[in-house]
Design an enzyme around this catalytic site. Structure first.
Site, short mmCIF file in Angstrom:
data_model
loop_
_atom_site.label_atom_id
_atom_site.label_comp_id
_atom_site.label_asym_id
_atom_site.label_seq_id
_atom_site.Cartn_x
_atom_site.Cartn_y
_atom_site.Cartn_z
CG ASP A 174 -2.27 0.64 0.95
OD1 ASP A 174 -2.63 0.75 -0.23
OD2 ASP A 174 -2.96 1.03 1.91
CG ASP A 220 -7.88 0.61 2.84
OD1 ASP A 220 -6.76 0.10 2.79
OD2 ASP A 220 -8.23 1.56 2.11
#
Length: 518
Positions: free
Chosen positions: A366, A428
């Site tokens: 990420d 997420d």
């Protein structure tokens, strides 16, 4: 040695040049701001409407409050590019805001002529992508009226909605630090993680220690969960990287494949979430008659078939009307939550060691694709943000559906012009949610009154709040796992250490405890 020194000097000079170029680009981006033009009809027709403009505050500042902005007559002068004195009307633009076409000369030449003709502002209509109306310091000091770019599409909408006789006010309200829609996203994300972790943990433990009768009747066992091994983690991350890079370079071709996959998987997830409720209904228990069809020969309940058709219909409706910004986001979020719950129920991390490996690898993934890739792309944009929000040069203007999205509730130029929705990716939710599910399973096995589950869920909520704060302070896309992974991992690990159960928690050996607990 001299040649090596010269080569090193040349490399250093090139690096400095790139750094200077990046600095100048950043400066240009800072100088460029979004604003609004509020348009009303002179004849008292429909209610006024705001349109997006791109302006440079170095020409002239715009008021932050619409009440302090002057409502001036708009003069349609788009037949001219306003590049030379003969392009001015005979009586000038006294107390007007002229609309002129873009092209053939600099922004400074246009605005200088408009100001000399008595204009109180200048709107340059562009059929191309809006760019900052730049100039130099001397030119900025000379000009005292605002200049902004308006899209050709918005100009056509203005004349269609209000006619040719219109008045307009240019203003730029301040951006709120945090939009209220973040509260909705927070509730959806934390609620999905908590519900998914609780459901997945309870279901998985029950399947481990309670023997189910395997038959074709109503009590048939559900599909087995998938254990995630270290090899599977590496394969999964490699696939994520490949998919993201392919989407970046072939977005217009692959976005429809992604939409089709989302429709299929989300309808499956919605069915999985609703089927336990439908099975408990006291009616609709009749079954399909005997037949030889591959699936129907098991004689499923008619109510379950109707549920499957309903779930498929919901995903098809979203697929058809996915670009309806007024309401399609509600269907997308509902399907997205169902998809996340289904994945949390299906994918299982057997040990805290596996949890740590998966979360840390995706943490690096990420951060790399959000913060590092801008230095590797020609445009200087993050690959992750570019793919998640849709490339600006996309011919399809489609958006990836793998996000929760809620429209901005505050009226602001950014919401009107660039980002009308706030987004949170499914990753997420899913990645920390798998850890929450593991914590719940461990809680049940060691009889810890769900302390791990509650602590990890609260840590996820805190990490999400920190993400929102970072987003508000930095005003740029954030890799949420940068904050969620440390919060959830450190909290779970610290709790296990404090309870002196770190060994069992790390290896998952708590699952070997007395199986009569359930």
């Amino acid at each position: 040695m001299a040649a090596a020194a010269a080569a090193a000097a040349a490399a250093a000079a090139a690096a400095l040049a790139r750094l200077a170029a990046a600095f100048l680009l950043l400066a240009a981006q800072v100088a460029c701001e979004y604003g609004m033009v509020h348009v009303v009809s002179e004849t008292g027709g429909p209610k006024g409407k705001d349109y997006c403009i791109l302006y440079n505050p170095q020409w002239a500042h715009l008021p932050h409050d619409l009440g302090k902005a002057s409502l001036l007559q708009v003069r349609d002068w788009t037949a001219s590019v306003l590049c030379s004195p003969p392009d001015l009307p005979a009586k000038g633009f006294s107390n007007q805001i002229p609309l002129v076409a873009r092209g053939n000369c600099t922004f400074y030449e246009k605005v200088r002529l408009a100001q000399g003709g008595g204009a109180r502002g200048l709107l340059i209509v562009s059929k191309e992508t809006l760019v900052p109306p730049g100039g130099n310091k001397t030119q900025y000091d000379e000009i005292g009226i605002p200049v902004a770019l308006l899209s050709h599409k918005d100009m056509l909408d203005i004349f269609k909605s209000f006619g040719r006789a219109v008045r307009a006010a240019l203003y730029a309200p301040s951006e709120p630090m945090l939009d209220y829609n973040m509260v909705i996203i927070f509730i959806m994300a934390v609620g999905t993680v908590a519900l998914g972790g609780y459901w997945a943990g309870s279901r998985d433990v029950r399947k481990r220690y309670v023997k189910h009768k395997r038959d074709d009747g109503p009590a048939k066992q559900e599909a087995e969960a998938v254990d995630v091994s270290p090899v599977l983690v590496c394969v999964f991350v490699a696939m994520c990287c490949s998919a993201l890079v392919l989407l970046y370079y072939f977005y217009d071709r692959l976005v429809y494949v992604t939409i089709a996959i989302f429709c299929l998987s989300s309808s499956t997830g919605l069915y999985s979430c609703l089927s336990p409720l439908v099975q408990r209904l006291p009616f609709g228990r009749c079954r399909v008659p005997d037949n030889s069809l591959p699936y129907f020969r098991k004689r499923p309940r008619v109510s379950m078939l109707l549920l499957a058709l309903l779930c498929l219909a919901v995903s098809v409706v979203w697929g058809i009307f996915r670009n309806e910004d007024q309401w399609a986001w509600i269907l997308q979020d509902a399907l997205g939550v169902a998809f996340c719950l289904y994945m949390l129920k299906t994918i299982r991390l057997p040990t805290f060691k596996a949890c740590t490996l998966l979360l840390l690898v995706l943490f690096v993934y990420d951060v790399f694709f959000v913060f590092i890739t801008p230095f590797l792309t020609k445009s200087g944009n993050s690959i992750m943000v570019e793919v998640a929000t849709g490339p600006s040069d996309s011919a399809t203007h489609e958006k990836l559906p793998m996000v929760l999205k809620v429209p901005r509730l505050n009226a602001s130029p950014l919401a009107l012009c660039d980002r009308p929705f706030s987004l949170l990716g499914f990753g997420d939710i899913l990645v920390p949610g798998l850890l929450v599910a593991y914590c719940h399973r461990f809680d049940i096995q060691v009889q810890s009154s769900r302390v791990y589950f509650v602590a990890c869920t609260v840590a996820y909520g805190i990490g999400l709040l920190v993400t929102f704060m970072a987003l508000a302070l930095m005003q740029r896309g954030q890799p949420a796992l940068l904050y969620l992974v440390p919060c959830t991992l450190m909290t779970s690990c610290a709790l296990a250490l404090w309870r002196r159960e770190l060994g069992m928690f790390w290896t998952g050996s708590g699952f070997a405890v007395n199986t009569s607990l359930i």
